[in-house]
Design a protein around this motif. Structure first.
Motif: not given
Length: 417
Positions: A101-117
């Motif tokens: 994740a260092d350097g912004g290489r991964l997609a932010d999945l916060t919304l999906e994880s909060m809403r559905d998972w």
């Protein structure tokens, strides 16, 4: 939404070419998924693929199995901007997420994880390494952690009616077992993962972050108490003080028939029985005991998270795969198939009929991972915790050695010092 939009475009005639792109009438979008060798069986992946492509008729899965050897550099290369036709979903070790994740290489999945998972039910030892601040980059997939593998017959001979539930009981029982030529427990002197659990149970840490700087903290009173318990437990057996659990492999030591307990993942029992078939049916499992009977001891939780590269060509499709693999249906199926702990505390009942996995799940409910920093890999590369443990077990002053080891950890976590 995607299907409704395409249908509307066809009906209105606004975009005639879209009519040829309706699901089932066009070439499916391929989602490339990297999974690690032996994480899932071939049969499981076939069943998952068939089900996913049936329920997502605009997507096709291309699952590619990767080897752990050399995977860090391979993933780093795949995450580089403009790297080309790379994976859309990657399985990574839970403690590796900060590194990627260092350097912004991964997609932010916060919304999906909060809403559905079901984020609030995730195992902490998987979820915490996947998070950076308020952003969730790694989604928990499965977990595994250490339990106590024990000889039921030796416990019975020692008059121990049930496995211990507290540390004090564990010490007392192990002392009873450590007689007559048998080792009460085989615990190698440099098993730092097991030590970590004792330190966490005492309220300590291996390292802590303050004002954006990481510092080694083995010299705190809480961490020293954890080391003291380790010292007392390790003394009730013949484990080498200057080696870890793989030197020699503890499965072979246990299989020799003179050891009552080891701390290991339950799957090691299979290797033990292969070496000594006479132990078939004699092995049991219980969670690492805690300070009180109210809950098992804290353990290091290993396992895997799923991540989505920032450079994926279709984040919508990638997150659909992540959501399916980590959802209750397939996560439970994976846990049952591979004897893992499911990714949510609420799914622990799915493995309750497997004694070893149930013991893992009890500990994983409040398990932890190594410090959440990309530099922790540098600590493990020349691990000062192992040297610290050996020195203390050889009789050196714990506080002095803890300060020495903490300085080395700090230096690795802040290379510019």
């Amino acid at each position: 939404m995607r299907r409704r939009l395409l249908a509307l475009l066809c009906v209105t005639g606004s975009l005639v070419s879209a009519c040829g792109m309706l699901p089932g009438e066009h070439d499916r979008k391929t989602v490339t998924v990297w999974l690690m060798k032996d994480s899932a069986s071939k049969e499981f992946l076939q069943r998952f693929t068939e089900d996913f492509e049936k329920t997502h008729d605009d997507l096709r899965l291309d699952i590619r199995i990767q080897e752990w050897t050399g995977i860090v550099e391979k993933v780093r290369k795949a995450l580089e901007p403009g790297s080309g036709d790379g994976p859309d979903v990657i399985e990574v070790g839970n403690t590796q997420v900060p590194l990627y994740a260092d350097g912004g290489r991964l997609a932010d999945l916060t919304l999906e994880s909060m809403r559905d998972w079901g984020k609030e039910k995730w195992l902490p030892g998987l979820a915490q390494p996947g998070k950076d601040g308020n952003k969730q980059y790694g989604v928990p997939w499965y977990a595994a952690n250490r339990v106590v593998i024990y000889r039921k017959d030796l416990f019975e001979q020692a008059g121990i009616a049930r496995p211990p539930r507290t540390r004090d009981e564990w010490l007392a029982d192990t002392q009873k077992l450590d007689s007559g030529g048998d080792q009460g427990i085989y615990l190698a002197g440099q098993d730092w993962y097991t030590l970590s659990g004792f330190i966490w149970d005492e309220g300590g840490d291996l390292a802590r972050e303050k004002d954006h700087e990481w510092r080694g903290t083995l010299d705190t009173p809480a961490a020293l108490r954890g080391m003291d318990f380790y010292r007392r437990l390790q003394a009730l057996g013949g484990g080498p003080v200057d080696a870890d659990e793989e030197h020699p492999p503890q499965a072979g030591v246990f299989a020799a028939g003179k050891v009552a307990q080891i701390v290991a993942v339950p799957g090691l029992a299979q290797a033990i029985v292969r070496r000594n078939p006479d132990l078939r049916g004699k092995l049991g499992f219980f969670p690492v005991p805690g300070r009180t009977a109210a809950r098992p001891g804290t353990v290091f939780t290993g396992g895997s998270d799923l991540v989505v590269p920032e450079n994926t060509g279709d984040q919508f499709a990638a997150t659909a795969v992540v959501g399916a693999l980590t959802g209750a249906k397939w996560d439970t199926e994976l846990a049952r198939t591979m004897n893992y702990v499911p990714n949510k505390t609420t799914l622990a009942g799915a493995v309750a009929d497997e004694e070893g996995v149930a013991a893992m799940a009890a500990g994983a409910a409040h398990g932890r991972a190594t410090p959440h920093t990309p530099q922790w890999a540098d600590v493990e590369a020349d691990n000062p915790i192992k040297e610290y443990m050996t020195r203390v077990l050889q009789g050196a002053d714990p506080a002095t050695e803890a300060r020495r080891a903490s300085r080395k950890i700090t230096e690795s976590l802040t290379p510019d010092l």
